[in-house]
Design a protein around this motif. Structure first.
Motif, mmCIF file in Angstrom:
data_model
loop_
_atom_site.group_PDB
_atom_site.id
_atom_site.type_symbol
_atom_site.label_atom_id
_atom_site.label_comp_id
_atom_site.label_asym_id
_atom_site.label_seq_id
_atom_site.Cartn_x
_atom_site.Cartn_y
_atom_site.Cartn_z
ATOM 1 N N VAL A 170 0.834 -1.210 0.000
ATOM 2 C CA VAL A 170 0.000 0.000 0.000
ATOM 3 C C VAL A 170 0.870 1.262 0.000
ATOM 4 N N TYR A 171 1.801 1.359 0.953
ATOM 5 C CA TYR A 171 2.540 2.625 1.042
ATOM 6 C C TYR A 171 3.638 2.727 -0.012
ATOM 7 N N SER A 172 4.082 1.587 -0.557
ATOM 8 C CA SER A 172 5.199 1.641 -1.507
ATOM 9 C C SER A 172 4.760 1.750 -2.959
ATOM 10 N N PHE A 173 3.577 1.233 -3.285
ATOM 11 C CA PHE A 173 3.145 1.243 -4.686
ATOM 12 C C PHE A 173 1.767 1.874 -4.862
ATOM 13 N N GLU A 174 0.776 1.326 -4.146
ATOM 14 C CA GLU A 174 -0.597 1.801 -4.335
ATOM 15 C C GLU A 174 -0.720 3.303 -4.045
ATOM 16 N N ALA A 175 -0.275 3.716 -2.876
ATOM 17 C CA ALA A 175 -0.470 5.103 -2.443
ATOM 18 C C ALA A 175 0.344 6.109 -3.265
ATOM 19 N N PRO A 176 1.642 5.865 -3.532
ATOM 20 C CA PRO A 176 2.384 6.866 -4.329
ATOM 21 C C PRO A 176 1.824 7.027 -5.736
ATOM 22 N N LEU A 177 1.400 5.922 -6.373
ATOM 23 C CA LEU A 177 0.818 6.043 -7.716
ATOM 24 C C LEU A 177 -0.469 6.854 -7.651
ATOM 25 N N GLN A 178 -1.296 6.583 -6.654
ATOM 26 C CA GLN A 178 -2.548 7.328 -6.531
ATOM 27 C C GLN A 178 -2.285 8.801 -6.239
ATOM 28 N N ALA A 179 -1.297 9.069 -5.388
ATOM 29 C CA ALA A 179 -0.980 10.460 -5.056
ATOM 30 C C ALA A 179 -0.519 11.218 -6.293
ATOM 31 N N GLY A 180 0.301 10.569 -7.121
ATOM 32 C CA GLY A 180 0.758 11.210 -8.355
ATOM 33 C C GLY A 180 -0.428 11.536 -9.268
ATOM 34 N N ALA A 181 -1.383 10.595 -9.345
ATOM 35 C CA ALA A 181 -2.552 10.795 -10.201
ATOM 36 C C ALA A 181 -3.441 11.911 -9.656
ATOM 37 N N GLY A 200 -4.462 15.752 -11.197
ATOM 38 C CA GLY A 200 -5.856 16.046 -11.526
ATOM 39 C C GLY A 200 -6.508 14.965 -12.384
ATOM 40 N N ALA A 201 -5.984 13.744 -12.307
ATOM 41 C CA ALA A 201 -6.535 12.641 -13.108
ATOM 42 C C ALA A 201 -7.944 12.286 -12.636
ATOM 43 N N ASP A 202 -8.707 11.617 -13.499
ATOM 44 C CA ASP A 202 -10.073 11.259 -13.109
ATOM 45 C C ASP A 202 -10.070 10.076 -12.128
ATOM 46 N N ASP A 203 -11.229 9.851 -11.505
ATOM 47 C CA ASP A 203 -11.331 8.816 -10.466
ATOM 48 C C ASP A 203 -10.981 7.427 -10.989
ATOM 49 N N ASP A 204 -11.342 7.166 -12.258
ATOM 50 C CA ASP A 204 -11.015 5.874 -12.865
ATOM 51 C C ASP A 204 -9.517 5.623 -12.873
ATOM 52 N N ALA A 205 -8.774 6.642 -13.276
ATOM 53 C CA ALA A 205 -7.316 6.495 -13.351
ATOM 54 C C ALA A 205 -6.748 6.261 -11.953
ATOM 55 N N VAL A 206 -7.262 7.014 -10.970
ATOM 56 C CA VAL A 206 -6.749 6.879 -9.597
ATOM 57 C C VAL A 206 -7.022 5.466 -9.080
ATOM 58 N N ALA A 207 -8.248 4.968 -9.327
ATOM 59 C CA ALA A 207 -8.603 3.628 -8.841
ATOM 60 C C ALA A 207 -7.778 2.556 -9.544
ATOM 61 N N THR A 208 -7.595 2.720 -10.857
ATOM 62 C CA THR A 208 -6.820 1.733 -11.623
ATOM 63 C C THR A 208 -5.375 1.683 -11.146
ATOM 64 N N LEU A 209 -4.795 2.864 -10.916
ATOM 65 C CA LEU A 209 -3.402 2.887 -10.461
ATOM 66 C C LEU A 209 -3.291 2.246 -9.074
ATOM 67 N N GLY A 210 -4.321 2.434 -8.246
ATOM 68 C CA GLY A 210 -4.319 1.791 -6.936
ATOM 69 C C GLY A 210 -4.307 0.278 -7.067
ATOM 70 N N ASP A 211 -5.185 -0.241 -7.941
ATOM 71 C CA ASP A 211 -5.243 -1.696 -8.144
ATOM 72 C C ASP A 211 -3.913 -2.219 -8.702
ATOM 73 N N PHE A 212 -3.406 -1.497 -9.703
ATOM 74 C CA PHE A 212 -2.121 -1.895 -10.293
ATOM 75 C C PHE A 212 -1.014 -1.893 -9.233
ATOM 76 N N GLY A 213 -0.993 -0.838 -8.438
ATOM 77 C CA GLY A 213 0.065 -0.690 -7.431
ATOM 78 C C GLY A 213 0.010 -1.791 -6.389
#
Lengths: 340, 340
Positions: free
Chosen positions: A190-201, A205-218
């Protein structure tokens, strides 16, 4: 990002110097403990940010620095909890203070306690530093609050993972594979991949879909990364990883590798080797043989590949631009192919 | 304020329950550790706020709750560092987890380590909770940033004080009186008096003069409070203070009282009594006699009065309204007259 961290420590050291010379030394030791890290979290954060249209590099660097400070805090407190005094081949904060106390003639137990006390204080300072860093990011208030919530979720998850990990080390018997995967997800992914990718998104100003997808990917990438890390901890070449390939075995670290082996017939022999603080190189070789012959190594490798595939599958989504997808695929490939 | 804390823990426990039952227990233990405190910091914060014209009680309660969470975090980590497993007559977080581990049949050393690990994690969560709480305060962004800076300064100072205190316990010989006063100011006075009063004033939109004056008043009051606390730790009646009057003597706690006695002739006898983990009630009585006859008790009492006077003298300032001045004078009188 390096400049942001340098500025953070330089300001803190100016403030600390006004309070006491020993406090300045603590800050200096804390700063040194951040040197030599691979900057994985700021790196992926800034990758996501730029590929999602973000152009304020300074702002992204500050959010990245917040994650690096969080990482620093978590490993310092994790090392205190694990009674580890080394990190990346050097003395960590606790180790530095333990060595000073030993040189000053204190008993080993007293010196150890001295080191751990300094580690607790230093970790607290880095933890606060992470949240304070977000206050310096040039963005609107709503985005800042979302970033703080992501950082908060990351701490919340990794505290849960740390607690579960501590529980493992105190419970009898080996935990099951799903429990270990859950712990590794919470403690690290969570803190090493999911959260930093989501924070960058979010910052971009990325849309919610992108933020959620990056979280899943991370999350899935993080689990794959951790599975490979555990494999390298036993089978990696020290010359390539820079880490001992004996210490996980000696400590009896609970990993998927070990949990798989615990279900097989070799466990009777293996269980006598794993967790011995004075395991020899020959005994370690025998443990590795058994982990291979029992199928545990292949199982862990295959599982890492499966998580990597699952991570990739999330990217098949219109909100992730092609160039970002390519970089993320390289990241997940890098995570599973390390040490090969 | 109580409602804000309840809501904070209730939300955290809902989140924790989704991650693991053991994590929910940790949050529950953390919440219980906040019960029974005197709410000194929220109390003085809200006093300053209302007397300086503030009318948003909910906002002030949230900033008060942030200071209560900070206090919780600092005492949990302080107890880990001091290897204390009790607080206010009950098991603290570390003590609760140590007891659970003992009941589960672990060795005393292993149970102790289990307790300390839980304490480190719980303290981290409370520390983050304090900063996150500020994000929920209904105020403008500039005020929120000033509040965060005050909270940050408080953590910064108390980490310095904790480090200096740890240094004392590892150094040979008794520290000098000015060093002890400095340590007590940093470790306790800033976050317990100076910072909450300033935060109340900033939230109320008070002018810079009022904020600075309250800071000066709080610092000197905090030092007076701590001097009296140290006196009560040795001379207080347990029935009145609710605290053992033996443990400071047994632990050899570095206080102004002891530092003064260390300069006198009674020190040769006293130094054999103070710091003995198995000091008897009779020996403690003898130590008290020596602390009185050497003049150490009177010295510490007079010094506390001097700091209280100095605190009062700051209030002679047009930016402090008469009614606030009266309440603050009662606070400083209460601080030095406790236990009489």
């Amino acid at each position: 990002m390096e400049g942001v961290l340098r500025e953070f420590f330089s300001q803190a050291k100016l403030r600390a110097a006004k309070l006491s010379p020993s406090y300045l030394s603590l800050w200096d030791t804390l700063e040194k403990s951040t040197v030599g890290g691979k900057r994985v979290r700021p790196g992926i954060l800034m990758t996501a940010y730029h590929h999602l249209g973000g152009t304020n590099t300074e702002a992204a660097a500050r959010v990245g620095a917040a994650f690096e400070l969080l990482h620093t805090a978590l490993i310092i407190h994790d090392d205190v909890i694990d009674l580890d005094f080394m990190r990346r081949g050097h003395e960590n904060v606790s180790g530095t203070y333990r060595a000073l106390a030993q040189t000053a003639g204190q008993t080993p137990e007293s010196a150890r306690h001295r080191g751990m006390s300094a580690g607790i204080i230093a970790g607290d300072l880095a933890l606060i530093g992470a949240f304070r860093m977000l206050d310096t990011v040039d963005t609107d208030q709503q985005t800042r609050l979302r970033l703080a919530a992501i950082l908060d979720d990351a701490v919340f998850a990794s505290a849960a993972g740390e607690l579960i990990d501590v529980d493992f080390s105190f419970s009898l018997g080996a935990p099951q594979i799903p429990e270990i995967l859950d712990m590794e997800r919470l403690k690290t992914a969570v803190y090493s991949f999911e959260a930093p990718l989501q924070a960058g998104a979010v910052l971009a100003g990325a849309d919610d879909d992108a933020v959620a997808t990056l979280g899943d990917f991370g999350r899935d990438t993080g689990i794959a990364y951790q599975l490979v890390d555990d494999l390298l901890g036993v089978f990696g070449k020290e010359s390539a990883t820079g880490k001992s390939n004996l210490s996980d075995l000696r400590e009896g670290k609970r990993t998927v590798l070990i949990a798989h082996a615990a279900q097989g017939e070799s466990w009777e022999e293996l269980s006598h080797l794993i967790g011995c603080p004075d395991l020899t190189a020959e005994e370690a070789d025998r443990a590795r043989e058994l982990l291979i012959s029992s199928g545990a190594r292949d199982y862990a490798r295959t599982l890492a590949e499966e998580y990597a595939d699952r991570a990739r599958s999330h990217l098949d989504c219109p909100s992730i631009p092609g160039p970002l997808r390519q970089v993320l695929e390289r990241i997940v490939a890098g995570a599973v192919n390390r040490g090969r």
